[in-house]
Design an enzyme around this catalytic site. Structure first.
Site, PDB file in Angstrom:
ATOM      1  N   CYS A 147       0.937  -1.289   0.046  1.00 36.34           N
ATOM      2  CA  CYS A 147       0.109   0.009  -0.078  1.00 36.34           C
ATOM      3  C   CYS A 147       0.766   1.239  -0.178  1.00 36.34           C
ATOM      4  O   CYS A 147       0.814   2.136  -1.085  1.00 36.34           O
ATOM      5  CB  CYS A 147      -1.014  -0.132   1.234  1.00 36.34           C
ATOM      6  SG  CYS A 147      -2.153  -1.229   1.188  1.00 36.34           S
TER       7      CYS A 147
HETATM    8  N1  LIG Z   1      -2.890  -6.484   1.618  1.00 39.60           N
HETATM    9  C1  LIG Z   1      -3.273  -5.494   2.397  1.00 39.60           C
HETATM   10  O1  LIG Z   1      -3.160  -5.424   3.514  1.00 39.60           O
HETATM   11  C2  LIG Z   1      -4.104  -4.413   1.763  1.00 39.60           C
HETATM   12  C3  LIG Z   1      -4.692  -3.338   2.427  1.00 39.60           C
HETATM   13  C4  LIG Z   1      -5.578  -2.355   1.974  1.00 39.60           C
HETATM   14  C5  LIG Z   1      -5.679  -2.570   0.682  1.00 39.60           C
HETATM   15  N2  LIG Z   1      -5.285  -3.593  -0.388  1.00 39.60           N
HETATM   16  C6  LIG Z   1      -5.545  -3.535  -1.422  1.00 39.60           C
HETATM   17  O2  LIG Z   1      -6.293  -4.439  -1.869  1.00 39.60           O
HETATM   18  C7  LIG Z   1      -6.299  -5.205  -3.130  1.00 39.60           C
HETATM   19  C8  LIG Z   1      -5.844  -6.250  -3.036  1.00 39.60           C
HETATM   20  O3  LIG Z   1      -4.735  -6.709  -2.274  1.00 39.60           O
HETATM   21  P1  LIG Z   1      -4.116  -8.140  -1.667  1.00 39.60           P
HETATM   22  O4  LIG Z   1      -2.890  -7.746  -0.698  1.00 39.60           O
HETATM   23  O5  LIG Z   1      -5.210  -9.086  -1.295  1.00 39.60           O
HETATM   24  O6  LIG Z   1      -3.467  -8.798  -3.065  1.00 39.60           O
HETATM   25  P2  LIG Z   1      -2.941 -10.200  -3.139  1.00 39.60           P
HETATM   26  O7  LIG Z   1      -1.999 -10.151  -4.214  1.00 39.60           O
HETATM   27  O8  LIG Z   1      -2.523 -11.015  -2.056  1.00 39.60           O
HETATM   28  O9  LIG Z   1      -4.424 -10.882  -3.817  1.00 39.60           O
HETATM   29  C9  LIG Z   1      -4.670 -10.721  -5.161  1.00 39.60           C
HETATM   30  C10 LIG Z   1      -5.490 -12.035  -5.567  1.00 39.60           C
HETATM   31  O10 LIG Z   1      -6.238 -11.600  -6.964  1.00 39.60           O
HETATM   32  C11 LIG Z   1      -5.975 -12.756  -7.730  1.00 39.60           C
HETATM   33  N3  LIG Z   1      -6.239 -12.121  -8.970  1.00 39.60           N
HETATM   34  C12 LIG Z   1      -5.449 -11.417  -9.993  1.00 39.60           C
HETATM   35  N4  LIG Z   1      -6.173 -11.208 -11.035  1.00 39.60           N
HETATM   36  C13 LIG Z   1      -7.127 -11.967 -11.069  1.00 39.60           C
HETATM   37  C14 LIG Z   1      -8.539 -12.084 -11.879  1.00 39.60           C
HETATM   38  N5  LIG Z   1      -8.298 -11.479 -13.196  1.00 39.60           N
HETATM   39  N6  LIG Z   1      -9.366 -12.827 -11.338  1.00 39.60           N
HETATM   40  C15 LIG Z   1      -9.496 -13.597 -10.073  1.00 39.60           C
HETATM   41  N7  LIG Z   1      -8.478 -13.653  -9.402  1.00 39.60           N
HETATM   42  C16 LIG Z   1      -7.386 -12.682  -9.672  1.00 39.60           C
HETATM   43  C17 LIG Z   1      -4.242 -13.294  -7.536  1.00 39.60           C
HETATM   44  O11 LIG Z   1      -4.086 -14.179  -8.041  1.00 39.60           O
HETATM   45  C18 LIG Z   1      -4.356 -13.059  -6.080  1.00 39.60           C
HETATM   46  O12 LIG Z   1      -4.661 -14.363  -5.298  1.00 39.60           O
HETATM   47  C19 LIG Z   1      -4.967  -4.275  -3.702  1.00 39.60           C
HETATM   48  O13 LIG Z   1      -5.699  -3.163  -4.630  1.00 39.60           O
HETATM   49  C20 LIG Z   1      -4.338  -3.715  -2.410  1.00 39.60           C
HETATM   50  O14 LIG Z   1      -3.786  -2.359  -2.850  1.00 39.60           O
HETATM   51  C21 LIG Z   1      -4.632  -4.372   0.437  1.00 39.60           C
END
Ligand SMILES: NC(=O)c1ccc[n+]([C@@H]2O[C@H](COP(=O)([O-])OP(=O)(O)OC[C@H]3O[C@@H](n4cnc5c(N)ncnc54)[C@H](O)[C@@H]3O)[C@@H](O)[C@H]2O)c1
Length: 461
Positions: A299
């Protein structure tokens, strides 16, 4: 529990049931089927929360290994134990890569990655990829919510046009105009989790929601009101998108400020940690931020640049974001210089030195490597000729990521005297810092993990 009711909702419920009324009732009665797209750090815990609340949840992910692990009742995230997945399965939770199941969902929440590309610009390919996959299976009356952090305008300018153009039924997103019954509902709701923070339960973090019209906002608030204790409706998806960016930019800028003041304090012989502790006693107007070896995580190092990129479209330069980025990006180089000067006091150079990096996760007590400053620091040390090893209880091996290819195996945490320098980059709670200082020849501490330990072997930087 917050339930956001709009006037139109209340008047409609007494007459014929609209698609929004029907969906609202289904959600309230736990009969709505919830689809979560992207089963990563955000999506998987969310899916489990809905399962706990007796919703029938389907998780979608393009990563076949994740789908397979979940189908076997296993977990790939440290803090989620397999028993939680199995409990969700008993509640009907399944994982799939098959997008045709989208049409069976009532509410769809998208949690896919939003990284920066090689030119440090927003990479929306995961959002657009997901949207292209959903569109052919879209059904009237469904609610689509985007959770991925992104710049204001993404939901309405990027996602909605794809959904409207590529669905097979001529459906339109519900806007603030008379509805024909051939609409789907769209909202944005940012994820605000703080990984590793055990002081606030996820359901106690208020959930901001911004719909494209009043019904979409109300539906999103009802959906999240089932698992969060408070929802905070805002007037539009763009306002909700901007809320998340404000929060992260606030952190990014304040961390940069304290990093810069640390550099000055080091030069002046002042202990910045002592200063922050003292300033924190002020009962108002001061919120403590802490210096470190550089920004990490998905982030804070990434999200602000989504806004600075979008700002250019408006002929606007976000100078705070750029300055903060400059200072924070420089911190791993400061760590390298500190290791170099610490070795120098022992008549040694970085070139040829054996360095053990302690902690590679981007922050303590979590299993997340993304954008971790440790990776940059390891690469910088290697570039200068150091023989680098690492230890991290969460990572037995570091292979290849988007920006690195280290192929390193976790070293044993023993015989620390063999290293010329032990460099603390991530201050995991499990480490016995007193023991580490006792065994090591030299300790460079980027996190104040050795506070309270007096030793001439410690260099705090
Ligand atoms: N991790 C955190 O603590 C956090 C906190 C706040 C916001 N976010 C935001 O949340 C969002 C997700 O983050 P995350 O940490 O869960 O990411 P991540 O990489 O852990 O998970 C994302 C998942 O999406 C899947 N994916 C990608 N393309 C896809 C598609 N077309 N169809 C289906 N699945 C698909 C990937 O395989 C992966 O499993 C991001 O925008 C991030 O900035 C994350």
């Amino acid at each position: 529990m917050a339930v956001f009711a709009t006037e139109s909702f209340m008047t409609k419920s007494s007459s014929a049931q609209t698609p929004a009324d029907l969906l609202k009732t289904k959600i309230q009665q736990r009969e709505a089927r919830v689809g979560i797209i992207g089963l990563g750090y955000v999506g998987l815990p969310l899916a489990l929360l809905y399962s706990e609340e007796k919703f029938h949840v389907t998780g979608f992910d393009i990563d076949a290994r994740k789908v397979e692990t979940l189908t076997q009742g296993g977990s790939y995230i440290c803090r989620i134990v397999s028993a939680e997945i199995q409990a969700a399965q008993k509640q009907g939770f399944t994982a799939t890569s098959d997008y045709s199941q989208i049409s069976a969902m009532d509410a769809i929440i998208i949690c896919v990655p939003t990284p920066l590309d090689e030119y440090h610009e927003p990479d929306l390919s995961f959002i657009t990829g997901t949207t292209h996959s959903i569109a052919p299976h879209l059904r009237g009356g469904q609610l689509i919510v985007l959770e991925s952090t992104t710049y204001p305008g993404t939901t309405e300018e990027v996602m909605v046009p794809i959904l409207e153009k590529e669905n097979k039924n001529g459906l339109k997103a519900a806007r603030n105009a008379a509805l024909t019954g051939k609409e789907f509902f769209v909202a944005f709701s940012p994820e605000r989790e703080d990984p590793g923070n055990t002081t606030v339960a996820r359901r106690d973090i208020p959930k901001v929601v911004g719909g494209m019209n009043a019904q979409a906002s109300a539906l999103a608030a009802t959906l999240y009101g089932s698992i969060f204790n408070r929802t905070v409706p805002v007037s539009s998806p763009a306002a909700a998108e901007m809320t998340k960016l404000l929060e992260n930019i606030y952190r990014c800028v304040n961390i940069a400020l304290v990093n810069e003041l640390k550099l000055l304090s080091l030069r002046m012989g002042i202990d910045i940690w002592e200063v922050i502790e003292a300033a924190s006693t002020k009962p108002f107007g001061f919120h403590a931020f802490y210096p470190g070896p550089g920004l990490g995580g998905h982030c804070i190092p990434v999200d602000p640049f989504y806004l600075s990129w979008k700002a250019k479209e408006w002929d606007f330069r976000t100078r705070f974001i750029e300055l903060a980025g400059e200072i924070n990006t420089n911190m791993p180089y400061h760590v390298l210089a500190s290791v170099s000067s610490a070795l120098n006091t022992q008549k040694k150079s970085v070139n040829g030195a054996r360095v053990l990096v302690l902690g590679v996760a981007y922050k303590k007590d979590i299993d997340d490597l993304r954008e971790s400053p440790s990776l940059t620091i390891i690469e910088l040390l290697q570039k200068d000729g150091a023989q680098v090893s690492y230890h991290d209880p969460y990572f037995p091996f570091i292979g290849k990521g988007r920006k690195y290819n280290l192929q390193m195996k976790c070293a044993d945490l023993k015989n620390l005297g063999q290293y010329d320098c032990v460099l603390i980059v991530t201050d995991h709670s499990d480490y016995d810092y007193r023991q580490i200082v006792q065994e090591a020849q030299l300790v460079v501490d980027t996190r104040n993990a050795t506070r309270g330990i007096e030793s001439s072997k410690i260099v705090r930087c």
